[in-house]
Write a protein that holds these residues in place. Structure first.
Motif, PDB file in Angstrom:
ATOM      1  N   VAL A 100       0.839  -1.206   0.000  1.00 20.07           N
ATOM      2  CA  VAL A 100       0.000   0.000   0.000  1.00 20.07           C
ATOM      3  C   VAL A 100       0.871   1.253   0.000  1.00 20.07           C
ATOM      4  O   VAL A 100       0.634   2.197  -0.764  1.00 20.07           O
ATOM      5  CB  VAL A 100      -0.951  -0.001   1.224  1.00 20.07           C
ATOM      6  CG1 VAL A 100      -1.637   1.342   1.374  1.00 20.07           C
ATOM      7  CG2 VAL A 100      -1.980  -1.107   1.104  1.00 20.07           C
ATOM      8  N   LEU A 101       1.915   1.232   0.831  1.00 14.44           N
ATOM      9  CA  LEU A 101       2.827   2.372   0.885  1.00 14.44           C
ATOM     10  C   LEU A 101       3.464   2.621  -0.477  1.00 14.44           C
ATOM     11  O   LEU A 101       3.554   3.759  -0.940  1.00 14.44           O
ATOM     12  CB  LEU A 101       3.942   2.119   1.902  1.00 14.44           C
ATOM     13  CG  LEU A 101       3.600   2.259   3.375  1.00 14.44           C
ATOM     14  CD1 LEU A 101       4.840   2.059   4.216  1.00 14.44           C
ATOM     15  CD2 LEU A 101       2.997   3.614   3.665  1.00 14.44           C
ATOM     16  N   GLU A 102       3.922   1.541  -1.091  1.00 12.66           N
ATOM     17  CA  GLU A 102       4.579   1.628  -2.390  1.00 12.66           C
ATOM     18  C   GLU A 102       3.639   2.279  -3.401  1.00 12.66           C
ATOM     19  O   GLU A 102       4.020   3.181  -4.146  1.00 12.66           O
ATOM     20  CB  GLU A 102       4.924   0.208  -2.846  1.00 12.66           C
ATOM     21  CG  GLU A 102       6.302   0.058  -3.398  1.00 12.66           C
ATOM     22  CD  GLU A 102       6.561  -1.369  -3.818  1.00 12.66           C
ATOM     23  OE1 GLU A 102       5.890  -2.313  -3.326  1.00 12.66           O
ATOM     24  OE2 GLU A 102       7.441  -1.554  -4.670  1.00 12.66           O
ATOM     25  N   PHE A 105       2.958   5.974  -2.641  1.00  9.80           N
ATOM     26  CA  PHE A 105       4.151   6.767  -2.927  1.00  9.80           C
ATOM     27  C   PHE A 105       4.289   7.003  -4.426  1.00  9.80           C
ATOM     28  O   PHE A 105       4.543   8.115  -4.875  1.00  9.80           O
ATOM     29  CB  PHE A 105       5.396   6.062  -2.379  1.00  9.80           C
ATOM     30  CG  PHE A 105       6.635   6.906  -2.442  1.00  9.80           C
ATOM     31  CD1 PHE A 105       6.915   7.811  -1.436  1.00  9.80           C
ATOM     32  CD2 PHE A 105       7.504   6.809  -3.514  1.00  9.80           C
ATOM     33  CE1 PHE A 105       8.045   8.596  -1.485  1.00  9.80           C
ATOM     34  CE2 PHE A 105       8.642   7.595  -3.574  1.00  9.80           C
ATOM     35  CZ  PHE A 105       8.909   8.487  -2.554  1.00  9.80           C
ATOM     36  N   LYS A 106       4.080   5.942  -5.194  1.00  8.18           N
ATOM     37  CA  LYS A 106       4.181   6.039  -6.647  1.00  8.18           C
ATOM     38  C   LYS A 106       3.157   7.040  -7.183  1.00  8.18           C
ATOM     39  O   LYS A 106       3.475   7.901  -8.001  1.00  8.18           O
ATOM     40  CB  LYS A 106       3.928   4.658  -7.262  1.00  8.18           C
ATOM     41  CG  LYS A 106       4.989   4.258  -8.279  1.00  8.18           C
ATOM     42  CD  LYS A 106       4.764   2.839  -8.762  1.00  8.18           C
ATOM     43  CE  LYS A 106       5.845   1.912  -8.251  1.00  8.18           C
ATOM     44  NZ  LYS A 106       5.654   0.525  -8.633  1.00  8.18           N
ATOM     45  N   GLN A 108       1.662   9.537  -5.589  1.00 10.03           N
ATOM     46  CA  GLN A 108       1.982  10.917  -5.222  1.00 10.03           C
ATOM     47  C   GLN A 108       3.130  11.453  -6.055  1.00 10.03           C
ATOM     48  O   GLN A 108       3.124  12.614  -6.461  1.00 10.03           O
ATOM     49  CB  GLN A 108       2.321  11.004  -3.738  1.00 10.03           C
ATOM     50  CG  GLN A 108       1.117  10.804  -2.867  1.00 10.03           C
ATOM     51  CD  GLN A 108       1.429  11.033  -1.410  1.00 10.03           C
ATOM     52  OE1 GLN A 108       2.367  11.723  -1.039  1.00 10.03           O
ATOM     53  NE2 GLN A 108       0.620  10.439  -0.550  1.00 10.03           N
ATOM     54  N   MET A 109       4.116  10.583  -6.322  1.00  6.98           N
ATOM     55  CA  MET A 109       5.263  11.035  -7.113  1.00  6.98           C
ATOM     56  C   MET A 109       4.837  11.388  -8.537  1.00  6.98           C
ATOM     57  O   MET A 109       5.257  12.403  -9.085  1.00  6.98           O
ATOM     58  CB  MET A 109       6.351   9.961  -7.153  1.00  6.98           C
ATOM     59  CG  MET A 109       7.363  10.037  -6.053  1.00  6.98           C
ATOM     60  SD  MET A 109       7.928  11.677  -5.629  1.00  6.98           S
ATOM     61  CE  MET A 109       8.934  12.066  -7.037  1.00  6.98           C
ATOM     62  N   ILE A 112       3.171  14.698  -8.491  1.00  5.20           N
ATOM     63  CA  ILE A 112       4.130  15.806  -8.363  1.00  5.20           C
ATOM     64  C   ILE A 112       4.866  16.024  -9.678  1.00  5.20           C
ATOM     65  O   ILE A 112       5.056  17.159 -10.123  1.00  5.20           O
ATOM     66  CB  ILE A 112       5.131  15.513  -7.221  1.00  5.20           C
ATOM     67  CG1 ILE A 112       4.411  15.598  -5.879  1.00  5.20           C
ATOM     68  CG2 ILE A 112       6.298  16.496  -7.249  1.00  5.20           C
ATOM     69  CD1 ILE A 112       5.198  15.107  -4.706  1.00  5.20           C
ATOM     70  N   TYR A 119      11.211  17.348 -12.945  1.00  3.98           N
ATOM     71  CA  TYR A 119      12.158  17.964 -12.017  1.00  3.98           C
ATOM     72  C   TYR A 119      13.445  17.159 -11.965  1.00  3.98           C
ATOM     73  O   TYR A 119      14.443  17.596 -11.424  1.00  3.98           O
ATOM     74  CB  TYR A 119      11.533  18.070 -10.631  1.00  3.98           C
ATOM     75  CG  TYR A 119      11.560  16.793  -9.849  1.00  3.98           C
ATOM     76  CD1 TYR A 119      12.534  16.593  -8.864  1.00  3.98           C
ATOM     77  CD2 TYR A 119      10.663  15.767 -10.101  1.00  3.98           C
ATOM     78  CE1 TYR A 119      12.583  15.427  -8.173  1.00  3.98           C
ATOM     79  CE2 TYR A 119      10.712  14.599  -9.412  1.00  3.98           C
ATOM     80  CZ  TYR A 119      11.674  14.423  -8.436  1.00  3.98           C
ATOM     81  OH  TYR A 119      11.736  13.249  -7.756  1.00  3.98           O
TER      82      TYR A 119
END
Lengths: 120, 319
Positions: A100-102, A105-106, A108-109, A112, A119
């Motif tokens: 779930v974290l992975e 994170f993916k 959200q990245m 961004i 960036y």
């Protein structure tokens, strides 16, 4: 000179089981797992997760010797469960958490990245 | 325990830094993440060095060690195998990259031999060149005087050569992890901290004189408190994010106690500082080999793999 090879920290030697179980002969529903080539990263993670399980009466880990790359994980459960079941529960719970974290994170990245351009 | 999963939220991110919060998580997970980031995220680094000529002031081993520590761009590390797992005999293009350095100082001036003089056989793995230094940066708004002149990144210094001295070598970069040698560690710094919760007892604060309020607010070295002369109140700046749990404010309260009401223990309780349960802020600082976000992503994958390995062993061997 006598220094053990560094790769022994994470390369499982041939003919050695990654995981083995030894049932406790004196205490009911207790067992000690030996996990090869793992350290506090996994030991502490499993122990803390096991302690959150109501069916687990005892969970603890130790690394008996700093030059020997295995850890001992001792689990005692209530009679309705077994140490193996508890460990399995802990493992699947943690795998799910990390997955779930992975995923988040993916997500959200990529959010961004699309917002702020490349960036990188 | 399905609803009990931890969550992650990125606070700030750029190429070399990332800061994110991990909530509803145990400290063991934050620590596992920290440990894995330091020592188990794969990167590329020079591992074998063959020296053809070295008349510099540094001996061969010294030069080889310095080469090992040079950060190499490891964005494509996923395309490489570990040499010990590769199907080749000793080494091949699938598990290693060859770099060359060949330089002789001809002039009278001492010459700096740097990582930018390393020629890589493979474009996917090259010595890191800082992009921030190559790009002119603006500071303090738009004032033209503040534009920092463009500075070329000359790379990491390996050795200085005097007239007639020569360095010629072949280096082999391999994939590895920080557990084997710190040169493979992708980060210069990882830390996790608890999130402070700062609550001022405003009723008690109202009993203080204005000057004392100001003095008390100034006692914090991290400037967590601000005295507002208009409302005559002390407020917490940005939810106390800067708090380092140093307890200077409590000590100041005790000092005020001894002066204003000796023997009592009142103003020591002007503020209550606790840490939010199950919440951590993790900061990762890349050393340039990998973008900070990729390091975290890679670390999460490594943790999952470690867990799944044990899980697979359980399902396979017994039950």
């Amino acid at each position: 000179m006598n220094e053990p090879e560094r790769y022994e920290l994470f390369v499982l030697p041939e003919g050695v089981e990654k995981l083995s179980l030894e049932k406790d002969t004196k205490v009911p529903n207790a067992a000690t797992f030996t996990i090869q080539c793992e350290d506090h990263t996994l030991g502490n993670l499993l122990r803390m997760n096991l302690l959150e399980n109501d069916k687990v009466l005892f969970a603890g880990y130790k690394i008996p010797h700093p030059l020997e790359n295995y850890l001992l994980l001792r689990i005692q459960t209530v009679p309705e469960s077994t140490p193996s079941a508890a460990l399995q529960q802990a493992l699947s719970d943690l795998v799910q958490s990390v997955a779930v974290l992975e995923e988040t994170f993916k997500e959200q990245m990529s959010g961004i990245k699309s917002r702020e351009g490349t960036y990188l | 325990m399905a609803s009990n999963h931890p969550t992650i939220e990125i606070v700030e991110v750029d190429k070399d830094h990332i800061k994110f919060s991990l909530s509803n998580a145990d400290s063991s997970l934050a620590n596992a993440l920290r440990r894995v980031i330091i020592s188990e995220v794969p990167t590329m680094a020079i591992d074998l060095v063959e020296i053809h000529a070295n008349s510099s002031v540094l001996h061969d081993e010294f030069v080889a060690h310095r080469l090992g520590l040079i950060p190499l761009d490891s964005t494509n590390v996923g395309q490489f195998n570990y040499t010990r797992e590769c199907s080749c005999n000793r080494r091949c293009a699938l598990c290693s990259v060859e770099l060359r350095l060949d330089f002789k100082c001809e002039g009278e001036q001492t010459v700096n031999v740097t990582s930018s003089m390393l020629y890589s056989e493979d474009d996917r793995v090259v010595p890191v060149v800082s992009q921030d230094m190559a790009r002119p940066t603006r500071q303090n708004g738009d004032d033209d005087d503040d534009v920092v002149p463009e500075v070329e990144d000359t790379g990491v210094l390996i050795v200085k050569l005097q007239e007639g001295q020569k360095l010629s070598l072949r280096a082999i970069a391999k994939k590895g992890v920080g557990k084997e040698h710190a040169k493979w560690s992708p980060v210069s710094c990882v830390e996790f901290q608890e999130v402070p919760e700062v609550v001022i007892n405003q009723d008690l604060m109202a009993e203080l004189e204005e000057a004392d309020k100001e003095e008390w607010a100034a006692s914090c070295p991290s400037k967590v408190f601000r005295y507002d002369p208009v409302s005559r109140q002390v407020e917490v700046v940005e939810n106390g994010r800067a708090c380092t749990f140093c307890r200077e404010c409590t000590l100041k309260g005790e000092l005020l106690d001894t002066r204003i009401n000796p023997g009592e223990d009142r103003f020591a309780k002007l503020v209550r500082i606790t840490s939010k349960p199950k919440e951590y802020i993790i900061t990762v600082e890349s050393c340039g080999t990998l973008p900070a976000a990729d390091i975290v992503q890679s670390a999460l994958a490594v943790i999952k793999e470690k867990l799944s390995n044990v899980q697979a062993e359980m399902n396979g061997a017994w039950q």
